[in-house]
Design a protein around this motif. Structure first.
Motif, PDB file in Angstrom:
ATOM      1  N   ARG A 127      41.130  44.884  47.617  1.00  0.00           N
ATOM      2  CA  ARG A 127      40.499  45.863  46.427  1.00  0.00           C
ATOM      3  C   ARG A 127      39.913  47.239  47.011  1.00  0.00           C
ATOM      4  O   ARG A 127      39.893  47.086  48.328  1.00  0.00           O
ATOM      5  CB  ARG A 127      39.230  44.927  46.144  1.00  0.00           C
ATOM      6  CG  ARG A 127      38.046  44.804  47.004  1.00  0.00           C
ATOM      7  CD  ARG A 127      37.134  43.865  46.875  1.00  0.00           C
ATOM      8  NE  ARG A 127      37.578  42.395  46.524  1.00  0.00           N
ATOM      9  CZ  ARG A 127      36.959  41.534  45.787  1.00  0.00           C
ATOM     10  NH1 ARG A 127      36.330  41.891  44.901  1.00  0.00           N
ATOM     11  NH2 ARG A 127      37.760  40.367  45.648  1.00  0.00           N
ATOM     12  N   TRP A 128      39.442  47.941  46.296  1.00  0.00           N
ATOM     13  CA  TRP A 128      38.961  48.955  46.582  1.00  0.00           C
ATOM     14  C   TRP A 128      37.109  48.991  46.405  1.00  0.00           C
ATOM     15  O   TRP A 128      36.829  48.134  45.397  1.00  0.00           O
ATOM     16  CB  TRP A 128      39.173  50.171  46.048  1.00  0.00           C
ATOM     17  CG  TRP A 128      39.360  50.340  44.504  1.00  0.00           C
ATOM     18  CD1 TRP A 128      40.596  50.204  43.505  1.00  0.00           C
ATOM     19  CD2 TRP A 128      38.141  50.525  43.410  1.00  0.00           C
ATOM     20  NE1 TRP A 128      40.194  50.102  42.344  1.00  0.00           N
ATOM     21  CE2 TRP A 128      38.908  50.433  42.095  1.00  0.00           C
ATOM     22  CE3 TRP A 128      36.964  50.815  43.683  1.00  0.00           C
ATOM     23  CZ2 TRP A 128      38.015  50.617  41.192  1.00  0.00           C
ATOM     24  CZ3 TRP A 128      36.198  50.797  42.393  1.00  0.00           C
ATOM     25  CH2 TRP A 128      36.795  50.716  41.247  1.00  0.00           C
ATOM     26  N   ALA A 129      36.479  49.545  47.091  1.00  0.00           N
ATOM     27  CA  ALA A 129      35.093  49.705  46.742  1.00  0.00           C
ATOM     28  C   ALA A 129      34.818  51.188  46.830  1.00  0.00           C
ATOM     29  O   ALA A 129      35.394  52.054  47.516  1.00  0.00           O
ATOM     30  CB  ALA A 129      34.256  49.017  48.058  1.00  0.00           C
ATOM     31  N   LEU A 130      33.688  51.456  45.749  1.00  0.00           N
ATOM     32  CA  LEU A 130      33.419  52.886  45.666  1.00  0.00           C
ATOM     33  C   LEU A 130      32.155  53.164  46.462  1.00  0.00           C
ATOM     34  O   LEU A 130      31.174  52.357  46.311  1.00  0.00           O
ATOM     35  CB  LEU A 130      33.323  53.377  44.171  1.00  0.00           C
ATOM     36  CG  LEU A 130      33.238  54.829  43.853  1.00  0.00           C
ATOM     37  CD1 LEU A 130      34.246  55.386  44.313  1.00  0.00           C
ATOM     38  CD2 LEU A 130      32.920  54.969  42.377  1.00  0.00           C
ATOM     39  N   TYR A 131      32.051  54.340  47.041  1.00  0.00           N
ATOM     40  CA  TYR A 131      30.902  54.444  47.744  1.00  0.00           C
ATOM     41  C   TYR A 131      29.645  54.454  46.912  1.00  0.00           C
ATOM     42  O   TYR A 131      29.693  55.289  45.760  1.00  0.00           O
ATOM     43  CB  TYR A 131      30.797  55.769  48.536  1.00  0.00           C
ATOM     44  CG  TYR A 131      29.603  55.901  49.366  1.00  0.00           C
ATOM     45  CD1 TYR A 131      29.326  55.296  50.676  1.00  0.00           C
ATOM     46  CD2 TYR A 131      28.730  57.042  48.754  1.00  0.00           C
ATOM     47  CE1 TYR A 131      28.316  55.654  51.401  1.00  0.00           C
ATOM     48  CE2 TYR A 131      27.303  57.193  49.571  1.00  0.00           C
ATOM     49  CZ  TYR A 131      27.196  56.418  50.866  1.00  0.00           C
ATOM     50  OH  TYR A 131      26.139  56.804  51.385  1.00  0.00           O
ATOM     51  N   ASP A 132      28.578  53.681  47.100  1.00  0.00           N
ATOM     52  CA  ASP A 132      27.385  53.709  46.251  1.00  0.00           C
ATOM     53  C   ASP A 132      26.126  53.918  47.129  1.00  0.00           C
ATOM     54  O   ASP A 132      25.830  53.228  47.988  1.00  0.00           O
ATOM     55  CB  ASP A 132      27.318  52.203  45.881  1.00  0.00           C
ATOM     56  CG  ASP A 132      26.173  51.968  45.088  1.00  0.00           C
ATOM     57  OD1 ASP A 132      25.225  52.861  44.966  1.00  0.00           O
ATOM     58  OD2 ASP A 132      25.917  50.915  44.699  1.00  0.00           O
ATOM     59  N   PRO A 133      25.513  54.874  47.013  1.00  0.00           N
ATOM     60  CA  PRO A 133      24.250  55.507  47.795  1.00  0.00           C
ATOM     61  C   PRO A 133      23.307  54.304  47.816  1.00  0.00           C
ATOM     62  O   PRO A 133      22.806  54.351  48.874  1.00  0.00           O
ATOM     63  CB  PRO A 133      24.037  56.734  47.123  1.00  0.00           C
ATOM     64  CG  PRO A 133      24.755  57.118  45.917  1.00  0.00           C
ATOM     65  CD  PRO A 133      25.909  56.125  45.764  1.00  0.00           C
ATOM     66  N   GLU A 134      22.952  53.668  46.653  1.00  0.00           N
ATOM     67  CA  GLU A 134      22.204  52.859  46.681  1.00  0.00           C
ATOM     68  C   GLU A 134      22.300  51.693  47.662  1.00  0.00           C
ATOM     69  O   GLU A 134      21.571  51.150  48.207  1.00  0.00           O
ATOM     70  CB  GLU A 134      21.750  52.334  45.384  1.00  0.00           C
ATOM     71  CG  GLU A 134      20.846  53.318  44.219  1.00  0.00           C
ATOM     72  CD  GLU A 134      20.773  52.777  42.943  1.00  0.00           C
ATOM     73  OE1 GLU A 134      21.031  51.479  42.682  1.00  0.00           O
ATOM     74  OE2 GLU A 134      20.657  53.827  41.974  1.00  0.00           O
ATOM     75  N   ARG A 135      23.438  51.178  47.401  1.00  0.00           N
ATOM     76  CA  ARG A 135      23.759  49.885  48.197  1.00  0.00           C
ATOM     77  C   ARG A 135      23.826  50.448  49.674  1.00  0.00           C
ATOM     78  O   ARG A 135      23.433  49.866  50.627  1.00  0.00           O
ATOM     79  CB  ARG A 135      25.437  49.549  47.701  1.00  0.00           C
ATOM     80  CG  ARG A 135      25.735  48.518  48.834  1.00  0.00           C
ATOM     81  CD  ARG A 135      27.196  47.834  48.380  1.00  0.00           C
ATOM     82  NE  ARG A 135      27.585  46.860  49.377  1.00  0.00           N
ATOM     83  CZ  ARG A 135      28.862  46.222  49.100  1.00  0.00           C
ATOM     84  NH1 ARG A 135      29.456  46.484  47.666  1.00  0.00           N
ATOM     85  NH2 ARG A 135      29.174  45.201  49.694  1.00  0.00           N
ATOM     86  N   ASN A 136      24.181  51.602  50.092  1.00  0.00           N
ATOM     87  CA  ASN A 136      24.267  52.181  51.246  1.00  0.00           C
ATOM     88  C   ASN A 136      22.624  52.283  51.650  1.00  0.00           C
ATOM     89  O   ASN A 136      22.587  51.843  52.788  1.00  0.00           O
ATOM     90  CB  ASN A 136      24.758  53.660  51.315  1.00  0.00           C
ATOM     91  CG  ASN A 136      24.890  53.995  52.810  1.00  0.00           C
ATOM     92  OD1 ASN A 136      25.497  53.374  53.597  1.00  0.00           O
ATOM     93  ND2 ASN A 136      24.359  55.205  53.029  1.00  0.00           N
ATOM     94  N   ALA A 137      21.942  52.585  50.826  1.00  0.00           N
ATOM     95  CA  ALA A 137      20.476  52.687  51.441  1.00  0.00           C
ATOM     96  C   ALA A 137      20.032  51.224  51.573  1.00  0.00           C
ATOM     97  O   ALA A 137      19.065  51.016  52.403  1.00  0.00           O
ATOM     98  CB  ALA A 137      19.711  53.195  50.040  1.00  0.00           C
ATOM     99  N   ARG A 138      20.186  50.363  50.692  1.00  0.00           N
ATOM    100  CA  ARG A 138      19.826  48.815  50.907  1.00  0.00           C
ATOM    101  C   ARG A 138      20.587  48.383  52.349  1.00  0.00           C
ATOM    102  O   ARG A 138      19.727  47.943  53.264  1.00  0.00           O
ATOM    103  CB  ARG A 138      20.343  47.950  50.063  1.00  0.00           C
ATOM    104  CG  ARG A 138      19.680  47.905  48.659  1.00  0.00           C
ATOM    105  CD  ARG A 138      20.096  46.747  47.846  1.00  0.00           C
ATOM    106  NE  ARG A 138      21.360  46.792  47.368  1.00  0.00           N
ATOM    107  CZ  ARG A 138      22.123  47.114  46.313  1.00  0.00           C
ATOM    108  NH1 ARG A 138      21.416  47.864  45.717  1.00  0.00           N
ATOM    109  NH2 ARG A 138      23.410  46.739  46.477  1.00  0.00           N
ATOM    110  N   GLU A 139      21.683  48.721  52.629  1.00  0.00           N
ATOM    111  CA  GLU A 139      22.147  48.301  53.825  1.00  0.00           C
ATOM    112  C   GLU A 139      21.544  48.895  55.194  1.00  0.00           C
ATOM    113  O   GLU A 139      21.440  48.424  56.222  1.00  0.00           O
ATOM    114  CB  GLU A 139      23.740  48.378  53.932  1.00  0.00           C
ATOM    115  CG  GLU A 139      24.419  47.663  52.776  1.00  0.00           C
ATOM    116  CD  GLU A 139      25.746  47.186  53.257  1.00  0.00           C
ATOM    117  OE1 GLU A 139      26.525  47.948  53.766  1.00  0.00           O
ATOM    118  OE2 GLU A 139      25.898  46.260  52.381  1.00  0.00           O
TER     119      GLU A 139
END
Ligand SMILES: C[S@@+](CC[C@H](N)C(=O)[O-])C[C@H]1O[C@@H](n2cnc3c(N)ncnc32)[C@H](O)[C@@H]1O
Lengths: 262, 716
Positions: B446-458
Motif C-alpha cells: 500500500r501507499w501511505a501519504l505523509y501526514d504531518p500530524e501523524r509525524n508529530a505524534r510519532e
C-alpha cells in the motif's frame, strides 16, 4: 628582418642613387621618382656625387690610418666609385663586406664582384648581431684588427630604431683603432625642401627619409674620437678640389664625420 | 664590365712640337673644367686632366695626321664613357669645346681643311660616345634587370618552398583546419576537416561558418565569434558540437583565430578543429556509469539526488513529489531463491516502474537494494502522486515470471508532495522514508501519504521513549490507586496501582501513552519494578495504619516483566524490604502474557503464588480465553474486561449475551476456586446485576476513580 618586396614596379634607393650618379642600373620607376625629387631639390644629383667624393676622401684617410678592412653598411649597388672599387684602388689587399637589405643589390653584387676579397651580405644594418655574425662577415673581416665602418648615405633611410645603440653594438664589436665614416642629410639645411622630398618618397614608395640634426648625428658618434674637423657639412670635410665643394656649403645639406674608436 | 679600370692612354708617336704641346695642355685643362660635374666620375681633378690629356693627344694626332682618319675620335668617345663620363652634357660640352677651342689653342685657326677635319672628328667622337654609352647602358640595364630578377626568383623560390611547406602542413595535419574570409565564408579546408565533418571541400567552400551552428552550442561560442568578427578578440577556444553530413554528432575543441594584414585589419579567420568525440563519448559513458545503476540501468542514487537538488531551482510555488518504494518481502525471495532470481526480479520491477510512470519530469531511480524512488517535478497536488502510486501498485499486481517461478511482488510506498519553498531535499527524503515505514507498518502493499500530524505524534512518542529513563531517575512517575470493592458489602478488598507520568512538557500522562513504548524499549522492566516497590511501600503504610482492614495492592505486570528472570527475586526482596505479607500483593497479568508463555515464566508465577502472592488475570475475556487451561495455572483471580459491562449498563433490557458470558465466566471461575472482579463498573444497576450473578468484586468509577492514597484510604 622584413624581406623587402622584389618588385620591378617600385623604386629602389640603390637604383635612384645609381641614376643620380649617371649609371643605368635603374628602371623607369626609379628615374621618374628621381627626376621628381630632383625637381624639388635640384641639388640632389650633385649631393649624391658629393657623397661619393666624401666616401673616397674618407676611405683614403682610413687607409692612411692603417685600416684595410671595411664593413660597408647600406652599400648600394657596387658600381663605379663604390667602396669595393675604392678599397681595391687604395690597397689591393683590402677586404670589403657589403651589407644591404635590398635583395637586388645583393644579387647584382654577386654578379659584379668576383674578388675573393669582397663579399655581399643580405641583411638589415639595424640587426648588428646578424650582420656581424654572418659567415661571410666572419670569413673576410678580422675583428681583432681595426675595421672601417661605413655608414654613407644610408642612415637617411633608417628611423624608428634606437640607432645610437645599434651603432654602439658595431663599435663594441670592433677593435681599437677602428673607424666610423658616417653621413646623414641634415634637418637644418633647406628644411622645407626635405619635407617635400620626404613626402614625395612616402607617397611613391616605401622609402622613409630621416634627416637629422647636428646634435643627433653627434650622438650617434658616441664613443668615437672625431677626426678633424668633426661633424661638418659634407663638402667641408677635408675637401681636396673645387668639385668636392657644395655650391652652398653654409646650408649644411648633409652632415658627415669620421671617428676613431680609441 | 662596368668596373672602372684605369688604362694608360698610349702616347702619340709623332714628335709634338712645343706650341702644339702647350696648346694640347691648355685644351685638356679647359676640357676637364667643362665636363667635370656633368656626371659622377670616381677620379680626382688631376686624374681627370691626366685622362683628358691622353684623349687630347689622340684627337690632335688624328687632326694633324697626313692621312686623315677619324677612328681615333671614335676611340676617344668610347674612352670618355669608359671613364664614366656618362652625363648628357658631357658630349655636348666636349663637341662644343672641340669646335670652339681646339684649333685656336693649337694656333691653327685659319686653316679651313682643319676645320672640316674637326667637324669630321666631332662626328666620329659623337658616334663613338653614343655607341659606347648605348652599350654601357644596355649592359648595365641587363645587369640590374638580371639582378632584380635573380633576387626575385630567389625570393620567390624561398617563398614557394615555405608555401609548399605550409601547404603540406595544412594538408597533412591530423587536426582539422579551415580558413575563411572575414565574413566567415569558408575558403579552404584540409583533408582532416573534410573527414571529420564528412563533407567534401567543394561543399564546405560554399558554406559560411555560421551555417555550422549547432543547437547544442553554448551561447558563448557565437558570442565569442561575434567579438572576433568585430576584431575585438583575436582568438578563442571552445568546445563545440558539429553535425556530420551523415547526421552523426562530432564533439570538438575548436580554436578560431583572426589573422590580420600588415595594417592590422582583419584578413582571415583560421579555425583549428580537434575531434574529441571519442573522449567525449568515453566521458559520457563514465558519467553515465557513475550515475546509473548497472543492474537495472535506472538512474542511481547520485543522479536522483542531483536531480532532486536541481528541482529546487524552480520558481517559488513549484511543487514536487516523491514516491519512496520498497518491495515487500524481497529478502525472503532473495534468501530462498537466490540472488540471481532476486536480481532478475529487481530488473523486472524496474522495467515495470519505468514503463508505468516514465514521462516528462518524472525520474525513476534505484536507491539501492530493493528501494526505488520516483521523483515528480512540477507535480500538481497530492492527488497527482497518489495516482502515480496507484499505478505503480497496479503494475506490480501481475506476477513476475522468472526461470519458471511465478513471483508475486508487492511494494510499500511512502508519498510526499509539497511546494518546494519551505522544504529541503533532506526534508523530503526523511519524510518519504518515514512515510514508507508507515506504509510497511500499516500492513504493506500500500501507499501511505505523509501526514504531518501523524509525524508529530510519532515524534512525540519518540521523544517520550527517549526521555523516559531520565524521567524515572528524576521521579516524574507516581502511582494512583483505584479500589476493588466487594459487591456484597462494598468493602474495599484491594487497590489497583496505576502508574502516571507527570511529564514536564506534556503534562499528566496516563499509562496508555507510555506503557507500550516502555515495553518496546525495554524500560518497562525498571519502571515496573519501581511501581511494584512504590505500591508495596504504600501497602506497608496502610497496613501500619489500618491493620487487618488493609486491602491488597494489585500491580500490573507487563509481558516483558513476567519473563524477566529476576522477577521472583525482585518481588521477594521488595516484600522483605517492607516486611509486607505476600497476601497483600496481587500481580495482574494479561491473558496473553500467561497463556502463550513457555514454561519458565509459568514457573516463576508458581513460585510467586507459592510464596502467597496473589495472581490475577487482567482483562479476561478479550483474548484467547482458554478456560480449560486455567486450572493448570497458579491463578487466584480473574478480572473481567470492562467491555462486558456495556451490555449490563441499563436497568432492564440488558444485553443477554454479555450477561450470559459474564455469568458463565463467574461460575467457571468459582468452579476453579477463583475470585472474580469486574472492571469498568460505572452504574449501580451494573453492580446490582453483577452481584446477582455472583461476581465477587467490582472496580470502576461507580466506586471510585483512581487517585492518590489519601483520597482512596477514606474508603477503607
Ligand atoms: C643611398 S644608397 C647607397 C649608399 C652607399 N653606401 C654609397 O655611399 O654609395 C643606400 C642603400 O642603403 C640600403 N639600405 C637602406 N636601409 C637599409 C637597412 N636598414 N639595412 C641595410 N641596407 C639599407 C638601401 O637598399 C640602399 O641600397
Amino acid at each position: 628582418m622584413e624581406r623587402p618586396e622584389i618588385d620591378l614596379r617600385s623604386a629602389s634607393v640603390a637604383r635612384i642613387f645609381d641614376y643620380y650618379l649617371g649609371g643605368a642600373h635603374n628602371f623607369a620607376v626609379d628615374r621618374v621618382l628621381a627626376d621628381a625629387a630632383a625637381k624639388l631639390m635640384p641639388e640632389l644629383p650633385r649631393m649624391m656625387q658629393l657623397h661619393r667624393r666624401f666616401l673616397a676622401r674618407a676611405m683614403r684617410y682610413l687607409v692612411e690610418q692603417g685600416v684595410t678592412q671595411f664593413l660597408d653598411l647600406g652599400s648600394g649597388l657596387p658600381t663605379a666609385g663604390g667602396s669595393a672599387e675604392l678599397a681595391r684602388r687604395l690597397d689591393p689587399s683590402s677586404r670589403v663586406v657589403l651589407v644591404d637589405n635590398d635583395p637586388a643589390v645583393i644579387a647584382h653584387g654577386t654578379h659584379m664582384l668576383d674578388s675573393a676579397n669582397t663579399a655581399v651580405v643580405l641583411g638589415d644594418i639595424c640587426e648588428p648581431d646578424l650582420v656581424l655574425g654572418h659567415p661571410e662577415t666572419r670569413r673576410l673581416l678580422d675583428f681583432d684588427q681595426p675595421v672601417g665602418l661605413l655608414l654613407v648615405g644610408v642612415l637617411d633611410f633608417v628611423g624608428d630604431v634606437a640607432l645610437p645603440q645599434v651603432i654602439a653594438r658595431y663599435r663594441d664589436a670592433a677593435a681599437p683603432g677602428s673607424h666610423i665614416v658616417l653621413t646623414n642629410f641634415s634637418v637644418e639645411g633647406g628644411l622645407e625642401d626635405y619635407q617635400r622630398t620626404e613626402q614625395l618618397y612616402r607617397d611613391n614608395t616605401t622609402i622613409d627619409f630621416h634627416p637629422r640634426s647636428a646634435a643627433e648625428v653627434t650622438e650617434l658618434l658616441a664613443g668615437f674620437d672625431l677626426a678633424e674637423p668633426g661633424v661638418v657639412d659634407i663638402s667641408l670635410w677635408r675637401p681636396e678640389a673645387v668639385e668636392d665643394l657644395d655650391e652652398h656649403p653654409e646650408r649644411s645639406a648633409a652632415y658627415v664625420a669620421v671617428g676613431r674608436k680609441p | 664590365m662596368t668596373g672602372w679600370t684605369r688604362q694608360d692612354i698610349p702616347r702619340a708617336r709623332s714628335a709634338v712640337t712645343e706650341p702644339v704641346a702647350a696648346g694640347m695642355e691648355a685644351f685638356a685643362q679647359s676640357w676637364a673644367s667643362a665636363i667635370i660635374g656633368t656626371s659622377y666620375v670616381p677620379m680626382t681633378k688631376a686624374e681627370v686632366v691626366e685622362h683628358l690629356r691622353g684623349l687630347t693627344e689622340l684627337l690632335v694626332e688624328a687632326l694633324l695626321a697626313d692621312t686623315f682618319r677619324t677612328s681615333a675620335a671614335h676611340e676617344v668617345g668610347i674612352r670618355l664613357v669608359e671613364a664614366h663620363f656618362t652625363g648628357t652634357e658631357t658630349l655636348d660640352r666636349t663637341v662644343q669645346l672641340m669646335g670652339d677651342e681646339l684649333l685656336s689653342e693649337l694656333g691653327r685657326d685659319g686653316e679651313p681643311h682643319l676645320r672640316s677635319r674637326i667637324a669630321a672628328l666631332q662626328g666620329s667622337l659623337s658616334a663613338g660616345y653614343a655607341q659606347s654609352l648605348r652599350e654601357r647602358t644596355l649592359d648595365e640595364q641587363e645587369a640590374i634587370r638580371e639582378a632584380v630578377l635573380d633576387a626575385r626568383d630567389h625570393a620567390e623560390a624561398a617563398l614557394r618552398a615555405s608555401e609548399a611547406r605550409f601547404r603540406a602542413v595544412f594538408a597533412e595535419a591530423a587536426i582539422g583546419m579551415g580558413i575563411s574570409d572575414t565574413d566567415g565564408n569558408i575558403l579552404e579546408v584540409n583533408q582532416s576537416l573534410q573527414d571529420m565533418l564528412g563533407y567534401p571541400a567543394s561543399e564546405l567552400r560554399q558554406r559560411n561558418l555560421r551555417s555550422l551552428m549547432h543547437p547544442a552550442d553554448a551561447e558563448s561560442v557565437w558570442g565569442y565569434y561575434e567579438q572576433l568578427l568585430h576584431g575585438e578578440r583575436d582568438h578563442f577556444r571552445v568546445e563545440k558540437r558539429f553535425n556530420r553530413r551523415d547526421g552523426q554528432a562530432v564533439w570538438t575543441h575548436l580554436t578560431i583565430s583572426l589573422v590580420r594584414d600588415d595594417d592590422g585589419q582583419p584578413a582571415y579567420q583560421v579555425a583549428m578543429v580537434e575531434d574529441v568525440t571519442d573522449r567525449h563519448l568515453l566521458q559520457n559513458r563514465l558519467r553515465y556509469q557513475a550515475l546509473h545503476d548497472p543492474l537495472t540501468t535506472l538512474p542511481n542514487r547520485a543522479l536522483f539526488l542531483e536531480r532532486l537538488s536541481k528541482a529546487f531551482d524552480g520558481a517559488a510555488g513549484t511543487r514536487i513529489g516523491l514516491c519512496y518504494l520498497d518491495l515487500d518481502g524481497f529478502k525472503v525471495i532473495n534468501d530462498s531463491l537466490g540472488h540471481d532470481i532476486g536480481d532478475q526480479l529487481l530488473v523486472a520491477v524496474a522495467n515495470r516502474l519505468d514503463e508505468s510512470v516514465a514521462g516528462d519530469g518524472r525520474l525513476v531511480a534505484r536507491m539501492g537494494g530493493d528501494e526505488f524512488v520516483i521523483l515528480i517535478e512540477g507535480s500538481t497536488g497530492t492527488q497527482s502522486i497518489v495516482d502515480i502510486a496507484d499505478r505503480v501498485l497496479d503494475s506490480l499486481t501481475a506476477p513476475v515470471r522468472i526461470d519458471g517461478h511465478e513471483l508475486s511482488v508487492s511494494a510499500s510506498i511512502g508519498l510526499v508532495e509539497r511546494e518546494i519553498n519551505g522544504t529541503t531535499s533532506a526534508d523530503l527524503m526523511r519524510d518519504s522514508d518515514i512515510t514508507l515505514y508507515w506504509a510497511k507498518a500499516d500492513g504493506k502493499s500500500r501507499w501511505a501519504l505523509y501526514d504531518p500530524e501523524r509525524n508529530a505524534r510519532e515524534v512525540a512518542r519518540f521523544t517520550l521513549s527517549a526521555t523516559m529513563p531520565a524521567a524515572l531517575e528524576r521521579d516524574e512517575f507516581y502511582v494512583d490507586y483505584q479500589p476493588l470493592v466487594r459487591l456484597e458489602d462494598s468493602k474495599v478488598l484491594g487497590v489497583e496501582a496505576l502508574v502516571r507520568w507527570q511529564h514536564p512538557e506534556f503534562g499528566r500522562l496516563a499509562p496508555d501513552r507510555f506503557i507500550e513504548l516502555a515495553e518496546e524499549t525495554g524500560l518497562i522492566v525498571p519502571l515496573g519494578r519501581w511501581v511494584l516497590r512504590s505500591a508495596c511501600q504504600q501497602a506497608r503504610r496502610w497496613m501500619d495504619e489500618f491493620g487487618d482492614a488493609t486491602p491488597f495492592v494489585s500491580v500490573n505486570l507487563a509481558v516483558r516483566q513476567s519473563r524477566d528472570p529476576a522477577l521472583v527475586n525482585d518481588v521477594k526482596s521488595i516484600l522483605e524490604e517492607f516486611a509486607l505479607p505476600p497476601h497483600l500483593l496481587q500481580l495482574e497479568l494479561t491473558e496473553s502474557a500467561i497463556m502463550g508463555t513457555a514454561d519458565e515464566p509459568l514457573e516463576a508465577l508458581r513460585q510467586l503464588s507459592g510464596m502467597g502472592v496473589r495472581i490475577a488475570i487482567d482483562d479476561f475475556g478479550t483474548g484467547y480465553s482458554n478456560l480449560a487451561y486455567l486450572k493448570h495455572l497458579p491463578v487466584h483471580e480473574l478480572k473481567i474486561a470492562g467491555s462486558f459491562m456495556e451490555g449490563m449498563r441499563a436497568a432492564d433490557g440488558a444485553d443477554p449475551v454479555d450477561s450470559k458470558i459474564v455469568s458463565t465466566l463467574v461460575s467457571l471461575a468459582h468452579a476453579l476456586g477463583l475470585t472474580v472482579t469486574a472492571e469498568g463498573v460505572e452504574t449501580p444497576s451494573q453492580a446490582e446485576r453483577l452481584r446477582k450473578i455472583g461476581c465477587d468484586a467490582g472496580q470502576g468509577w461507580l466506586f471510585a476513580r483512581p487517585g492518590p492514597p489519601h483520597q482512596i484510604e477514606v474508603l477503607f
